[in-house]
Design a protein around this motif. Structure first.
Motif, PDB file in Angstrom:
ATOM      1  N   SER A 297      15.100 -41.082  13.296  1.00 11.66           N
ATOM      2  CA  SER A 297      13.793 -41.121  12.646  1.00 11.66           C
ATOM      3  C   SER A 297      13.934 -40.719  11.176  1.00 11.66           C
ATOM      4  N   PRO A 298      12.987 -41.143  10.327  1.00 10.64           N
ATOM      5  CA  PRO A 298      13.093 -40.814   8.902  1.00 10.64           C
ATOM      6  C   PRO A 298      13.023 -39.311   8.656  1.00 10.64           C
ATOM      7  N   LEU A 299      13.733 -38.867   7.634  1.00  8.74           N
ATOM      8  CA  LEU A 299      13.540 -37.497   7.157  1.00  8.74           C
ATOM      9  C   LEU A 299      12.081 -37.312   6.764  1.00  8.74           C
ATOM     10  N   GLN A 300      11.561 -36.111   7.003  1.00  4.59           N
ATOM     11  CA  GLN A 300      10.187 -35.780   6.659  1.00  4.59           C
ATOM     12  C   GLN A 300      10.185 -34.599   5.687  1.00  4.59           C
ATOM     13  N   LEU A 301       9.052 -34.368   5.067  1.00  4.09           N
ATOM     14  CA  LEU A 301       8.948 -33.213   4.177  1.00  4.09           C
ATOM     15  C   LEU A 301       9.164 -31.905   4.933  1.00  4.09           C
ATOM     16  N   ASN A 302       8.866 -31.914   6.235  1.00  2.00           N
ATOM     17  CA  ASN A 302       9.055 -30.698   7.028  1.00  2.00           C
ATOM     18  C   ASN A 302      10.375 -30.684   7.786  1.00  2.00           C
ATOM     19  N   SER A 303      11.270 -31.635   7.503  1.00  2.00           N
ATOM     20  CA  SER A 303      12.596 -31.599   8.125  1.00  2.00           C
ATOM     21  C   SER A 303      13.323 -30.329   7.707  1.00  2.00           C
ATOM     22  N   VAL A 304      13.936 -29.665   8.669  1.00  2.00           N
ATOM     23  CA  VAL A 304      14.546 -28.359   8.431  1.00  2.00           C
ATOM     24  C   VAL A 304      16.024 -28.532   8.106  1.00  2.00           C
ATOM     25  N   MET A 305      16.481 -27.763   7.140  1.00  2.00           N
ATOM     26  CA  MET A 305      17.872 -27.801   6.701  1.00  2.00           C
ATOM     27  C   MET A 305      18.403 -26.385   6.576  1.00  2.00           C
ATOM     28  N   TRP A 306      19.728 -26.271   6.709  1.00  2.00           N
ATOM     29  CA  TRP A 306      20.369 -25.015   6.314  1.00  2.00           C
ATOM     30  C   TRP A 306      20.431 -25.031   4.791  1.00  2.00           C
ATOM     31  N   ILE A 307      19.692 -24.118   4.153  1.00  2.00           N
ATOM     32  CA  ILE A 307      19.610 -24.133   2.689  1.00  2.00           C
ATOM     33  C   ILE A 307      20.652 -23.233   2.038  1.00  2.00           C
ATOM     34  N   ALA A 308      21.425 -22.497   2.853  1.00  2.00           N
ATOM     35  CA  ALA A 308      22.600 -21.773   2.378  1.00  2.00           C
ATOM     36  C   ALA A 308      22.269 -20.880   1.183  1.00  2.00           C
ATOM     37  N   SER A 309      22.956 -21.081   0.053  1.00  2.00           N
ATOM     38  CA  SER A 309      22.812 -20.165  -1.086  1.00  2.00           C
ATOM     39  C   SER A 309      21.491 -20.315  -1.834  1.00  2.00           C
ATOM     40  N   CYS A 310      20.649 -21.260  -1.455  1.00  2.00           N
ATOM     41  CA  CYS A 310      19.276 -21.237  -1.972  1.00  2.00           C
ATOM     42  C   CYS A 310      18.562 -19.964  -1.522  1.00  2.00           C
ATOM     43  N   THR A 311      19.109 -19.321  -0.486  1.00  2.00           N
ATOM     44  CA  THR A 311      18.586 -18.031  -0.020  1.00  2.00           C
ATOM     45  C   THR A 311      18.679 -16.964  -1.107  1.00  2.00           C
ATOM     46  N   LYS A 312      19.685 -17.078  -1.970  1.00  8.34           N
ATOM     47  CA  LYS A 312      19.976 -16.013  -2.935  1.00  8.34           C
ATOM     48  C   LYS A 312      18.791 -15.692  -3.835  1.00  8.34           C
ATOM     49  N   LEU A 313      18.093 -16.695  -4.326  1.00 11.15           N
ATOM     50  CA  LEU A 313      16.950 -16.438  -5.207  1.00 11.15           C
ATOM     51  C   LEU A 313      15.922 -15.576  -4.508  1.00 11.15           C
ATOM     52  N   MET A 314      15.655 -15.854  -3.239  1.00  8.11           N
ATOM     53  CA  MET A 314      14.650 -15.089  -2.514  1.00  8.11           C
ATOM     54  C   MET A 314      15.080 -13.631  -2.343  1.00  8.11           C
ATOM     55  N   THR A 315      16.354 -13.409  -2.063  1.00  7.21           N
ATOM     56  CA  THR A 315      16.850 -12.045  -1.930  1.00  7.21           C
ATOM     57  C   THR A 315      16.770 -11.301  -3.258  1.00  7.21           C
ATOM     58  N   SER A 316      17.083 -11.991  -4.348  1.00  8.79           N
ATOM     59  CA  SER A 316      16.975 -11.363  -5.673  1.00  8.79           C
ATOM     60  C   SER A 316      15.534 -10.954  -5.963  1.00  8.79           C
ATOM     61  N   ILE A 317      14.593 -11.812  -5.620  1.00 13.54           N
ATOM     62  CA  ILE A 317      13.178 -11.480  -5.828  1.00 13.54           C
ATOM     63  C   ILE A 317      12.805 -10.235  -5.032  1.00 13.54           C
ATOM     64  N   CYS A 318      13.238 -10.173  -3.772  1.00 13.02           N
ATOM     65  CA  CYS A 318      12.909  -9.018  -2.944  1.00 13.02           C
ATOM     66  C   CYS A 318      13.507  -7.733  -3.511  1.00 13.02           C
ATOM     67  N   ALA A 319      14.750  -7.800  -3.968  1.00  5.45           N
ATOM     68  CA  ALA A 319      15.385  -6.626  -4.555  1.00  5.45           C
ATOM     69  C   ALA A 319      14.631  -6.168  -5.793  1.00  5.45           C
ATOM     70  N   MET A 320      14.185  -7.116  -6.612  1.00  6.90           N
ATOM     71  CA  MET A 320      13.459  -6.744  -7.838  1.00  6.90           C
ATOM     72  C   MET A 320      12.068  -6.203  -7.531  1.00  6.90           C
ATOM     73  N   GLN A 321      11.480  -6.590  -6.410  1.00  7.89           N
ATOM     74  CA  GLN A 321      10.224  -5.960  -6.005  1.00  7.89           C
ATOM     75  C   GLN A 321      10.429  -4.469  -5.762  1.00  7.89           C
ATOM     76  N   LEU A 322      11.557  -4.113  -5.163  1.00  6.76           N
ATOM     77  CA  LEU A 322      11.838  -2.705  -4.901  1.00  6.76           C
ATOM     78  C   LEU A 322      12.198  -1.953  -6.178  1.00  6.76           C
ATOM     79  N   VAL A 323      12.780  -2.665  -7.149  1.00  7.55           N
ATOM     80  CA  VAL A 323      13.005  -2.056  -8.463  1.00  7.55           C
ATOM     81  C   VAL A 323      11.655  -1.735  -9.110  1.00  7.55           C
ATOM     82  N   GLU A 324      10.718  -2.669  -9.017  1.00 11.04           N
ATOM     83  CA  GLU A 324       9.376  -2.432  -9.558  1.00 11.04           C
ATOM     84  C   GLU A 324       8.734  -1.176  -8.949  1.00 11.04           C
ATOM     85  N   ARG A 325       8.960  -0.968  -7.670  1.00  7.83           N
ATOM     86  CA  ARG A 325       8.346   0.160  -6.956  1.00  7.83           C
ATOM     87  C   ARG A 325       9.140   1.449  -7.124  1.00  7.83           C
ATOM     88  N   GLY A 326      10.230   1.391  -7.881  1.00  4.87           N
ATOM     89  CA  GLY A 326      11.027   2.579  -8.116  1.00  4.87           C
ATOM     90  C   GLY A 326      11.908   2.982  -6.953  1.00  4.87           C
TER      91      GLY A 326
END
Length: 405
Positions: free
Chosen positions: A49-78
């Motif tokens: 079947s055709p790929l869809q916008l909701n087709s799931v993929m292993w996004i691998a190192s695209c994860t890194k940006l999200m982890t960086s954001i989370c770490a910087m949230q904790l920096v903001e909170r001291g």
């Protein structure tokens, strides 16, 4: 735009690529592009079947940006320091030695590290940590000890055995620093990285379909796209049954949330993260504006910057890390690869754009000056595939052209 879509459609028909999902959006959402090409599987008997916008993929190192954001949230909170030593939270790295080379008998020469490892060094790949299959010193160390690259999903056993490959802060090497940043988030917040992301990043941005633990989300696993590789003889794409990390349900379920590589997502969900970063200039929903400035600030030492740019003179490495012209100097910021100049021609990415990707030839970009972000998402290994990189560049050029018009 029609040329882009026709070219990629034909590439799928010719099995130059199995398929891809393209997403782009601007800061306020007034510009959106979302298009799918190809099939979920090219395996005989697979789901064609055709790929869809909701087709799931292993996004691998695209994860890194999200982890960086989370770490910087904790920096903001001291709760975390960007520059202070991390050893009170991750004591396992306190005594990590530096591998400086090998003696005449081939024995590794290891010395104590002097500069403390900080969150900043983890996020910019300048801590001395490296993936064991990506650095000659690490390869030599493994060979001496008759070891092979680890494949388990326990962070401290998978990455904790290798020595550092340079004194922290003096060079650059792609590695598990952001996996350790995810561990910092977990130990400080007393939540799993998945639970933390869900509460503080995914839910605020309306993201519902991401996970580190695919076995816990059979609804997402049912939409998985197959993994593919390029046949060296024909040059065409073929299905591969090589074990895709984190995919095979409970048998290979992960033990840890790998903050540098572990998330499964659809492209339509990941683009919400990129737009969320752009929109912080106005709504500060996930980070304060001044924190986003830090996220987009280059931090490498001269030695680190020189090493990074030398590394990216390799065409395959450059393709895997964004594929922008090798003439444009790069640095590394807390959120990803940082462009130190405009893309050639003056029609595309601007200086200060961040970008990165994932092993199966995914690439994202986030251009705050233009106010545009995009994602090319596919499932082809190994990383740095030249054809995938070419279509990524074509997609990005088309998005800038369409957005400016």
């Amino acid at each position: 735009m029609e040329d882009l879509e026709q070219v990629i459609k034909k590439a799928c028909e010719d099995l130059d690529i199995p398929g891809c999902v393209l997403q782009a959006v601007n800061r306020d959402g007034s510009f959106k592009y979302a298009k799918t090409f190809g099939k979920r599987s090219i395996q005989p008997g697979g789901d064609q079947s055709p790929l869809q916008l909701n087709s799931v993929m292993w996004i691998a190192s695209c994860t890194k940006l999200m982890t960086s954001i989370c770490a910087m949230q904790l920096v903001e909170r001291g709760l975390l320091s960007l520059d202070g030593p991390i050893y009170d939270i991750i004591p396992e790295l306190r005594d990590q030695p530096v591998l400086t080379g090998f003696d005449d008998t081939g024995k590794p020469i290891e010395v104590p590290h002097k500069n403390p490892i900080s969150l900043k060094l983890l996020l910019t790949h300048s801590s001395g940590l490296t993936y064991d299959s990506m650095h000659p010193l690490a390869a030599g160390w493994l060979k001496y000890h008759n070891l092979v690259p680890a494949t388990d999903s326990k962070l401290l056993t998978r990455f904790g055995r290798l020595p550092l490959v340079f004194e922290p802060g003096t060079s650059w090497a792609y590695g598990p620093g952001i996996d350790y940043a995810g561990l910092l988030v977990e130990r400080v917040s007393k939540m799993s990285l998945q639970d933390y992301m869900k509460k503080h990043l995914w839910e605020p941005l309306g993201v519902r379909n991401m996970t580190f633990f695919l076995a816990s989300r059979p609804d997402l696993k049912a939409h998985m796209a197959d993994m593919n590789k390029r046949d060296p003889e024909s040059g065409k794409i073929v299905y591969t049954n090589e074990r895709q990390p984190y995919q095979d349900g409970e048998k290979n379920e992960v033990e840890d949330c790998m903050g540098g590589q572990g998330v499964f997502s659809s492209a339509e969900e990941y683009i919400k993260i990129l737009q969320g970063v752009l929109a912080t200039d106005e709504n500060e929903k996930i980070l304060k504006k001044e924190t986003v400035e830090l996220l987009f600030t280059p931090y490498l030492s001269k030695g680190g910057s020189d090493t990074l740019n030398a590394f990216m003179q390799n065409a395959e490495a450059n393709n895997a890390m964004g594929g922008i012209s090798q003439e444009v100097r790069k640095d590394y910021a807390l959120g990803g690869l940082f462009l130190c100049g405009d893309a050639p021609g003056g029609k595309g990415m601007k200086e200060g754009t961040l970008m990165w990707g994932g092993v199966p030839n995914l690439i994202w970009f986030c251009d705050r000056k233009t106010g545009l972000a995009g994602l090319y998402a596919g499932q082809v290994v190994p990383p740095g595939d030249a054809k995938c990189a070419g279509f990524t560049r074509m997609f990005e050029d088309a998005m800038y052209e369409r957005y400016k018009s």
